[in-house]
Design a protein around this motif. Structure first.
Motif: not given
Length: 208
Positions: A100-116, A204-206
């Motif tokens: 739900v959070w991810s769909r409501r914040n579609p323009y946020v860039r995610m950094n997963f474990f520094g790998l993706l 991090q928001r674009l």
């Protein structure tokens, strides 16, 4: 962990619930995340982080709607749980909040474990892939994604479609209990920290 109770007293079992009236299992199966370890800490971090961001973000000043989302998601997962072989649904509930959070914040860039690095809507699928790499069943992740998508569609998508209307309405009793009439318009949510020092799902928001 103190061995005062065992998981066998908590897990989801329709026969024990409906035939032996052990109704507490409808709730306790959401409260057990396994023994303390990586999987337990992983779920606690994500549950805290995304529950908090939803409460301080799109549900700011709408506590009753927030509680109703919990009840709706829990009820839907319980119904689905009758048809799938799952005994604990807490992880699915966490994935629902993330979805739900991810769909409501579609323009946020995610950094997963520094790998993706990816956009927020891909986060639930990345978590499902991570569970697969750890050798866990992805059924629980798929259940959380499915319930999160149903809620998001009924709450955010369908009402904005031609001829659509809002089907999910928070009961007035919840509004009377949880909602407060006054809200500070100058309130700013607390800045996000890195949980445990790791960038697990940090966004991090674009353009920011």
């Amino acid at each position: 962990q103190l061995e005062l109770i065992t998981p066998f007293q908590l897990y989801f079992n329709p026969e024990l619930i409906f035939k032996h009236f052990q109704v507490w299992r409808l709730i306790t199966n959401y409260l057990f995340f396994g023994p303390v370890g990586f999987n337990f800490l992983f779920n606690m971090i994500f549950l805290y982080r995304y529950c908090r961001m939803l409460e301080e973000g799109s549900f700011r000043g709408r506590t009753a709607d927030f509680v109703f989302m919990f009840l709706f998601g829990g009820l839907l997962m319980t119904v689905f749980g009758l048809f799938v072989n799952l005994v604990f649904l807490g992880q699915a509930f966490t994935i629902m909040l993330v979805y739900v959070w991810s769909r409501r914040n579609p323009y946020v860039r995610m950094n997963f474990f520094g790998l993706l690095i990816f956009q927020a809507p891909f986060l639930p699928w990345v978590l499902m892939g991570f569970s697969l790499l750890l050798g866990n069943s992805i059924i629980v992740d798929l259940l959380g994604i499915a319930v999160g998508h149903i809620y998001f569609f009924l709450e955010d998508v369908f009402p904005n479609q031609p001829g659509g209307r809002r089907l999910l309405r928070t009961p007035s009793v919840l509004k009377a209990i949880f909602d407060t009439p006054d809200d500070d318009p100058n309130y700013n949510p607390l800045p996000e920290e890195r949980p445990g020092g790791f960038a697990w799902g940090e966004g991090q928001r674009l353009g920011g």
